[in-house]
Write an enzyme that holds these catalytic residues in place. Structure first.
Site, PDB file in Angstrom:
ATOM      1  N   ASP A   1       0.813  -1.221   0.000  1.00 22.92           N
ATOM      2  CA  ASP A   1       0.000   0.000   0.000  1.00 22.92           C
ATOM      3  C   ASP A   1       0.847   1.272   0.000  1.00 22.92           C
ATOM      4  OD1 ASP A   1      -2.239  -1.612   0.101  1.00 22.92           O
ATOM      5  OD2 ASP A   1      -2.402  -1.518   2.282  1.00 22.92           O
ATOM      6  N   ALA A   2       2.021   1.203  -0.606  1.00 20.41           N
ATOM      7  CA  ALA A   2       2.928   2.351  -0.582  1.00 20.41           C
ATOM      8  C   ALA A   2       3.386   2.763  -1.972  1.00 20.41           C
ATOM      9  CB  ALA A   2       4.142   2.042   0.297  1.00 20.41           C
TER      10      ALA A   2
END
Length: 280
Positions: A225-226
């Protein structure tokens, strides 16, 4: 379509526009941006194909010389927008994002060729096949995840898609797939990242008492999620909203955010530099 980036300096725009003008190129859309923090220049140029005396392959070969003249660090691409974009969608059980994308494709709002939908559960097979699109069920049995991902990769790669869309796939791609699909794999995260990463973000948000919930469309990287963010949006919630209310409202934002992000990606409007994006 030309996208280009390099360390900023005087004369970049003049060099590119002169190259196109000398070839008779008719620019119909142009966008420019310089990131003052990194000193990196970005541009996106749409050129009418019928204004050029050569095809996209020749344009690519000729523009390579322009890119080299502007610096060894140049990052560029040339795309033929007449080529219909190919998409493969990965899903799990939740179907709201898939329903939305299929509806946009069926109505002609999103002009893409969805080559296949792949699910780790079979529940979305009927709706997919009702739209005339092949559905592949690849179960992720305990202890067999590596084999399952190998099969998913085989099914995806045979179509050479311009985008691999994780429409609430709910599986973490292994690093080798993140690398193989870098810049093509898009995820919709049901949170306004970087807040509430990982699983059950609406439960986290409810516990925290937030007044806005949102969604983030981003490129998939090995860092959970980065990845670089393409698009985000939010919707207001209140103290009377339950977790179920937040999920319901959040799903509406997820659908719109994913559709926007996918469209901009397929139109080559997203330029990535490091972990940041410029969206023209």
């Amino acid at each position: 379509m030309i996208t280009f980036g390099c360390p900023d300096r005087t004369g970049i725009v003049a060099r590119i526009s002169s190259f196109l003008a000398e070839a008779g190129g008719w620019i119909v859309e142009a966008a420019y941006h310089t990131d003052l923090e990194t000193g990196w220049f970005f541009t996106r140029q749409e050129v009418r194909a019928d204004s050029l005396p050569f095809d996209v392959t020749e344009l690519r070969a000729r523009f390579a010389g322009v890119a080299r003249s502007l610096g060894a660090e140049s990052d560029w691409s040339v795309h033929d927008t007449s080529e219909r974009r190919r998409v493969v969608i990965l899903v799990s059980r939740e179907g709201h994002c898939l329903y939305d994308l299929l509806g946009r494709v069926a109505s002609g709002e999103l002009d893409v060729d969805v080559r296949a939908v792949i699910g780790n559960h079979a529940s979305l097979g009927d709706i997919t096949e009702a739209h005339g699109i092949p559905f592949h069920h690849v179960p992720f049995a305990p202890g067999e995840k590596a084999a399952a991902f190998a099969r998913v990769r085989e099914l995806v790669d045979e179509h050479e898609p311009h985008a691999v869309v994780l429409a609430r796939f709910m599986q973490i791609l292994p690093p080798e797939l993140c690398e193989a699909w870098a810049g093509r794999a898009l995820n919709i995260h049901h949170s306004f990242l970087p807040s509430f990463i990982g699983a059950r973000p609406y439960h986290q948000a409810h516990t925290r008492g937030v007044k806005l919930v949102g969604a983030t469309c981003h490129y998939v990287t090995a860092d959970l999620d980065a990845g670089p963010i393409i698009e985000q949006d939010v919707i207001r919630v209140g103290h009377a909203d339950s977790v179920a209310d937040m999920v319901r409202k959040g799903r509406d934002i997820e659908k719109v955010t994913l559709a926007r992000g996918l469209r901009w990606h397929l139109e080559n409007r997203v330029l990535v530099h490091g972990n940041r994006t410029v969206v023209f």
